[in-house]
Design an enzyme around this catalytic site. Structure first.
Site, PDB file in Angstrom:
ATOM      1  NE  ARG A  22      -3.714   2.396   2.295  1.00 47.57           N
ATOM      2  CZ  ARG A  22      -4.290   3.021   3.307  1.00 47.57           C
ATOM      3  NH1 ARG A  22      -4.018   2.659   4.553  1.00 47.57           N
ATOM      4  NH2 ARG A  22      -5.128   4.006   3.085  1.00 47.57           N
ATOM      5  CG  HIS A  23      -1.002   4.870  -1.170  1.00 49.67           C
ATOM      6  ND1 HIS A  23      -1.236   5.773  -0.153  1.00 49.67           N
ATOM      7  CD2 HIS A  23      -2.223   4.412  -1.540  1.00 49.67           C
ATOM      8  CE1 HIS A  23      -2.523   5.866   0.079  1.00 49.67           C
ATOM      9  NE2 HIS A  23      -3.157   5.043  -0.745  1.00 49.67           N
ATOM     10  NE  ARG A  72      -4.249   7.323  -2.974  1.00 50.41           N
ATOM     11  CZ  ARG A  72      -5.195   7.699  -3.827  1.00 50.41           C
ATOM     12  NH1 ARG A  72      -5.014   8.796  -4.561  1.00 50.41           N
ATOM     13  NH2 ARG A  72      -6.327   7.017  -3.943  1.00 50.41           N
ATOM     14  CD  GLU A  96      -8.841   2.215  -2.832  1.00 52.28           C
ATOM     15  OE1 GLU A  96      -9.283   1.193  -3.391  1.00 52.28           O
ATOM     16  OE2 GLU A  96      -8.255   2.203  -1.734  1.00 52.28           O
ATOM     17  CG  HIS A 164      -4.702   2.842  -4.352  1.00 49.56           C
ATOM     18  ND1 HIS A 164      -4.294   4.136  -4.123  1.00 49.56           N
ATOM     19  CD2 HIS A 164      -4.383   2.588  -5.659  1.00 49.56           C
ATOM     20  CE1 HIS A 164      -3.770   4.651  -5.233  1.00 49.56           C
ATOM     21  NE2 HIS A 164      -3.807   3.715  -6.173  1.00 49.56           N
TER      22      HIS A 164
END
Length: 223
Positions: A22-23, A72, A96, A164
């Protein structure tokens, strides 16, 4: 991670490994504001998280990196690319969940503006948040992106997927063969933490989940 500082999760005896990362943190994560497909930048803290995580992940010797094209995720992936020398492939399929009118709103604002829709979604995730995507539709686009990137990975190799929270959860659920109503049982990922899937004789196995940090609150879209 072990007491010696080494990343846990040994390479399985057969098949490839997928690390779903995940970012890093964004300002909207901190504000608990639904990002969805809105292109929000990392905070300075989020960039520092990405650099720290990349120093751990490089020891897993990734063979390829694919990332969502939202900044991101793309900028998180770039930190690992610097350390590995690998190019990052960007894929819109890893974005996302699109959440329509919910995007940009905080949890409190969503509850206040769309109380019936929010209640329906909490009861049944086969509800379009803000008129946006279903979780199954996210899996329909994200899983092919992951499997397509895996074609570039050798036997027993490792793919890093930078995406995401919500998208990673749906991807894990689909690859594990879980029915969609069970995907919620997979806990959320903290910013810049990751899960690891390994190929086994009978399909994918979850080797690690939310690795990379001590337990912290999950901020953002994957609550």
């Amino acid at each position: 991670m072990s007491a010696t500082g080494e990343v846990s999760g040994a390479r399985p005896g057969r098949g490839r490994r997928v690390i779903l990362w995940r970012h890093g943190q964004t300002s909207w994560n901190v504000e608990r504001r639904f990002q969805g497909t809105t292109d929000v930048a990392l905070t300075e803290a989020g960039l520092a998280q990405a650099r720290r995580a990349a120093r751990l992940l490089v020891s897993l010797k990734p063979d390829a990196i694919v990332a969502s094209d939202l900044q991101r995720a793309a900028n998180t992936a770039a930190e690992l690319a610097v350390l590995t020398g690998l190019d990052v492939t960007h894929d819109e399929g890893l974005r996302e969940t699109y959440a329509g009118t919910w995007q940009g709103l905080t949890d409190a604002e969503i509850r206040a503006k769309f109380p019936e829709e929010f209640a329906a979604w909490k009861h049944d995730h086969a509800v379009r948040r803000g008129g946006g995507e279903l979780e199954t539709e996210v899996a329909d686009r994200a899983v092919p992106a992951v499997l397509g990137a895996l074609e570039r990975v050798p036997a027993h190799g490792t793919l890093v997927v930078v995406s995401h929270g919500g998208t990673i959860r749906t991807t894990i659920g689909r690859l594990l063969g879980l029915e969609a109503h069970h995907w919620e049982s997979l806990g959320g990922l903290t910013n810049c933490c990751w899960s690891v899937l390994g190929e086994g004789a009978r399909g994918w196995r979850l080797l690690e989940h939310n690795a990379g940090t001590l337990p912290e609150p999950v901020l953002g879209d994957d609550d």
